[in-house]
Structures are given as C-alpha cells and as structure tokens.
Design a protein around this motif. Structure first.
Motif, PDB file in Angstrom:
ATOM      1  N   VAL A 119      82.531   5.003  57.920  1.00 16.78           N
ATOM      2  CA  VAL A 119      81.652   6.132  57.363  1.00 16.78           C
ATOM      3  C   VAL A 119      81.769   7.433  58.183  1.00 16.78           C
ATOM      4  CG1 VAL A 119      79.821   4.445  56.567  1.00 16.78           C
ATOM      5  CG2 VAL A 119      79.617   5.493  58.964  1.00 16.78           C
ATOM      6  N   GLU A 120      82.454   7.610  59.138  1.00 13.25           N
ATOM      7  CA  GLU A 120      82.674   8.911  59.822  1.00 13.25           C
ATOM      8  C   GLU A 120      83.638   9.878  58.967  1.00 13.25           C
ATOM      9  OE1 GLU A 120      82.588   5.779  61.216  1.00 13.25           O
ATOM     10  OE2 GLU A 120      81.084   5.990  62.849  1.00 13.25           O
ATOM     11  N   THR A 121      83.272  11.078  59.240  1.00 16.56           N
ATOM     12  CA  THR A 121      84.295  11.965  58.506  1.00 16.56           C
ATOM     13  C   THR A 121      84.785  12.995  59.424  1.00 16.56           C
ATOM     14  OG1 THR A 121      82.596  13.446  57.759  1.00 16.56           O
ATOM     15  CG2 THR A 121      83.189  11.848  56.325  1.00 16.56           C
ATOM     16  N   ALA A 122      84.562  12.774  61.003  1.00 22.12           N
ATOM     17  CA  ALA A 122      84.956  13.502  61.911  1.00 22.12           C
ATOM     18  C   ALA A 122      85.422  12.637  62.948  1.00 22.12           C
ATOM     19  CB  ALA A 122      84.175  14.527  62.294  1.00 22.12           C
ATOM     20  N   VAL A 123      86.408  12.833  63.851  1.00 16.76           N
ATOM     21  CA  VAL A 123      86.613  12.162  64.968  1.00 16.76           C
ATOM     22  C   VAL A 123      87.066  12.915  66.248  1.00 16.76           C
ATOM     23  CG1 VAL A 123      87.933  10.352  66.216  1.00 16.76           C
ATOM     24  CG2 VAL A 123      87.351  10.016  63.663  1.00 16.76           C
ATOM     25  N   GLU A 124      86.429  12.563  67.605  1.00 15.71           N
ATOM     26  CA  GLU A 124      86.777  13.553  68.548  1.00 15.71           C
ATOM     27  C   GLU A 124      87.962  12.426  69.296  1.00 15.71           C
ATOM     28  OE1 GLU A 124      82.634  15.629  70.163  1.00 15.71           O
ATOM     29  OE2 GLU A 124      82.642  13.500  70.157  1.00 15.71           O
ATOM     30  N   PHE A 125      88.978  12.942  69.263  1.00 15.16           N
ATOM     31  CA  PHE A 125      89.968  11.862  69.561  1.00 15.16           C
ATOM     32  C   PHE A 125      90.119  12.035  71.273  1.00 15.16           C
ATOM     33  CE2 PHE A 125      92.075  11.500  65.683  1.00 15.16           C
ATOM     34  CZ  PHE A 125      92.772  10.516  65.570  1.00 15.16           C
ATOM     35  N   GLY A 126      90.250  13.152  71.801  1.00  9.86           N
ATOM     36  CA  GLY A 126      90.405  13.219  73.012  1.00  9.86           C
ATOM     37  C   GLY A 126      90.242  14.684  73.893  1.00  9.86           C
ATOM     38  N   ARG A 127      90.115  14.732  75.136  1.00  7.92           N
ATOM     39  CA  ARG A 127      89.797  16.148  75.803  1.00  7.92           C
ATOM     40  C   ARG A 127      90.693  16.198  76.977  1.00  7.92           C
ATOM     41  NH1 ARG A 127      85.270  16.474  79.834  1.00  7.92           N
ATOM     42  NH2 ARG A 127      85.522  14.459  80.686  1.00  7.92           N
ATOM     43  N   LEU A 128      91.150  17.479  77.098  1.00  9.90           N
ATOM     44  CA  LEU A 128      91.764  17.784  78.424  1.00  9.90           C
ATOM     45  C   LEU A 128      90.541  18.626  79.152  1.00  9.90           C
ATOM     46  CD1 LEU A 128      95.062  19.791  77.353  1.00  9.90           C
ATOM     47  CD2 LEU A 128      94.827  17.777  78.816  1.00  9.90           C
ATOM     48  N   TYR A 129      90.349  18.296  80.407  1.00 12.69           N
ATOM     49  CA  TYR A 129      89.400  18.742  81.197  1.00 12.69           C
ATOM     50  C   TYR A 129      89.976  19.170  82.770  1.00 12.69           C
ATOM     51  CZ  TYR A 129      88.897  14.092  83.193  1.00 12.69           C
ATOM     52  OH  TYR A 129      89.250  13.015  83.686  1.00 12.69           O
ATOM     53  N   ARG A 130      89.350  20.146  82.900  1.00 12.61           N
ATOM     54  CA  ARG A 130      89.650  20.723  84.492  1.00 12.61           C
ATOM     55  C   ARG A 130      88.880  19.860  85.597  1.00 12.61           C
ATOM     56  NH1 ARG A 130      91.152  26.825  84.709  1.00 12.61           N
ATOM     57  NH2 ARG A 130      90.172  26.748  82.770  1.00 12.61           N
ATOM     58  N   ARG A 131      89.369  19.208  86.519  1.00 12.43           N
ATOM     59  CA  ARG A 131      88.691  18.777  87.775  1.00 12.43           C
ATOM     60  C   ARG A 131      89.532  18.922  88.962  1.00 12.43           C
ATOM     61  NH1 ARG A 131      85.844  13.882  87.446  1.00 12.43           N
ATOM     62  NH2 ARG A 131      84.444  15.076  85.864  1.00 12.43           N
ATOM     63  N   ALA A 188      79.845  19.412  61.316  1.00  7.21           N
ATOM     64  CA  ALA A 188      78.832  18.593  62.180  1.00  7.21           C
ATOM     65  C   ALA A 188      79.422  18.934  63.729  1.00  7.21           C
ATOM     66  CB  ALA A 188      79.035  16.928  62.061  1.00  7.21           C
ATOM     67  N   LEU A 189      80.561  18.994  64.053  1.00  2.61           N
ATOM     68  CA  LEU A 189      81.237  19.310  65.213  1.00  2.61           C
ATOM     69  C   LEU A 189      81.149  20.978  65.436  1.00  2.61           C
ATOM     70  CD1 LEU A 189      84.709  17.596  64.844  1.00  2.61           C
ATOM     71  CD2 LEU A 189      82.700  16.769  66.218  1.00  2.61           C
ATOM     72  N   VAL A 190      80.988  21.772  64.634  1.00  5.59           N
ATOM     73  CA  VAL A 190      80.868  23.027  64.954  1.00  5.59           C
ATOM     74  C   VAL A 190      79.365  23.178  65.151  1.00  5.59           C
ATOM     75  CG1 VAL A 190      80.318  25.523  63.537  1.00  5.59           C
ATOM     76  CG2 VAL A 190      82.546  24.122  63.265  1.00  5.59           C
ATOM     77  N   ASN A 191      78.327  22.679  64.487  1.00  6.29           N
ATOM     78  CA  ASN A 191      77.105  22.324  65.150  1.00  6.29           C
ATOM     79  C   ASN A 191      76.808  22.249  66.393  1.00  6.29           C
ATOM     80  OD1 ASN A 191      76.406  23.516  62.363  1.00  6.29           O
ATOM     81  ND2 ASN A 191      75.849  21.340  61.744  1.00  6.29           N
ATOM     82  N   LYS A 192      77.504  21.088  66.781  1.00  2.98           N
ATOM     83  CA  LYS A 192      77.575  20.474  68.220  1.00  2.98           C
ATOM     84  C   LYS A 192      78.008  21.500  69.155  1.00  2.98           C
ATOM     85  CE  LYS A 192      79.409  16.694  70.857  1.00  2.98           C
ATOM     86  NZ  LYS A 192      79.815  15.126  70.722  1.00  2.98           N
TER      87      LYS A 192
END
Length: 181
Positions: free
Chosen positions: A143-155, A174-178
């Motif tokens: 039912v999803e129409t958007a997926v957050e696949f992954g992220r690069l992050y600084r550590r 939905a992602l823009v709102n988030k």
C-alpha cells in the motif's frame, strides 16, 4: 565485490564521491505506466532541511552547496535514476542525506510499491563506477507509495551508509511534510 546489505545494516563508505543508483522493474500487468522518482533530503541535526533547496529531486536537480545532483526524471524506468554526492562539498549544517523513491501520481493511477519488483539501491564509487554496496528492497510494500531506501550520515567526521527500507503512504508529499521545517 559489493556488500549486499540488509535492512538496518550500516557500512562505512570510505569514498568522497559516490553515486546512488536506484533501479526497479515494474509489474507490466497493472495497465498504467509507472513513473518512479528518486529524491534526496539533506537534513540537519533536527532531522529537517536547513533550507528548502536542500531537497534534491526532479524540479531541483542540485543542492545549493553543489554536493548532491540528480540525473533528472526517468519517466519509464529504462535507465533508473542516479543521485551523485560529493561528500567534500556537503554543507556543514547537513548531518545526513536520506535517499527516497516515490511513485508519481500514485493515488490517481492506483499504484503502489507492491506492483514494483526488483527494486534496489546501489552505492558506487562515482569516479570508477565500482559498486561498493547494494540494498535490495525485497519487502512487500503493498500500500506504500514512498520508500526511504537509505541514508548517508556523518559520524565522528566519517560518512557511513545505513539501509533503511521504510515505506509510507502519501507519496512525495508525505516525505516533504516529514522533512520540511
């Protein structure tokens, strides 16, 4: 040889210039053309965009710091979409970059990620094209129409990658709102 990532797995990138390639196969029995769109949300410490221009997608193909660039919109999925990242140029206000895929006009076309097969994200050395890591999204997002696949992050001054695989309804909005402050 590329590392095959699992949801939640993290790896150190060890590169300064990466290409994030997003690809997929579409169920041709749905009766409609699919238009999947790759986007990048460059987020600050508060998990929000420092400025709206740090949202890179088909209508804003380059971040203001010139660190993230989009290959543009692939309307039929033949080529896939690529987001290139020069980690040396990332604005100091940005702590992570979330890579997403959405289905354009999904609600009107009654489309969802349950109709998309063999979707993946690969992280490549942007200069040589060598694949470093790949994340196959094998879960059923019926039912999803958007997926957050992954992220690069600084550590601790180093960039790492995490495979996410989080789906939601509401498409790109939905992602823009988030992520928009």
């Amino acid at each position: 040889m590329a590392i095959n990532l699992q949801k939640g797995q993290r790896v150190e990138i060890g590169l300064r210039k990466v290409a994030v390639n997003l690809g997929w196969d579409v169920n041709t029995n749905s009766g409609y053309d699919f238009d999947l769109d790759a986007s990048a949300f460059m987020l600050g410490e508060n998990k929000k965009l420092p400025l709206d221009e740090f949202f890179v997608f088909y209508n804003n193909q380059e971040s203001p710091d010139h660190a993230v660039k989009s290959s543009g919109d692939d309307l039929d999925g033949d080529e896939g979409e690529t987001l290139t990242v020069n980690l040396d140029l990332v604005d100091p206000r940005v702590n992570e970059i979330i890579f997403t895929v959405t289905i354009h006009d999904a609600e009107a076309r009654r489309q969802n990620f349950g109709q998309v097969h063999n979707s993946y994200m690969s992280i490549c050395n942007e200069e040589t094209g060598e694949e470093i890591a790949k994340y196959d999204l094998d879960e059923d997002f019926s039912v999803e129409t958007a997926v957050e696949f992954g992220r690069l992050y600084r550590r601790n001054g180093q960039w790492k990658f995490e495979a996410m695989g989080n789906g939601c309804r509401g498409g790109l909005q939905a992602l823009v709102n988030k992520y928009v402050g």
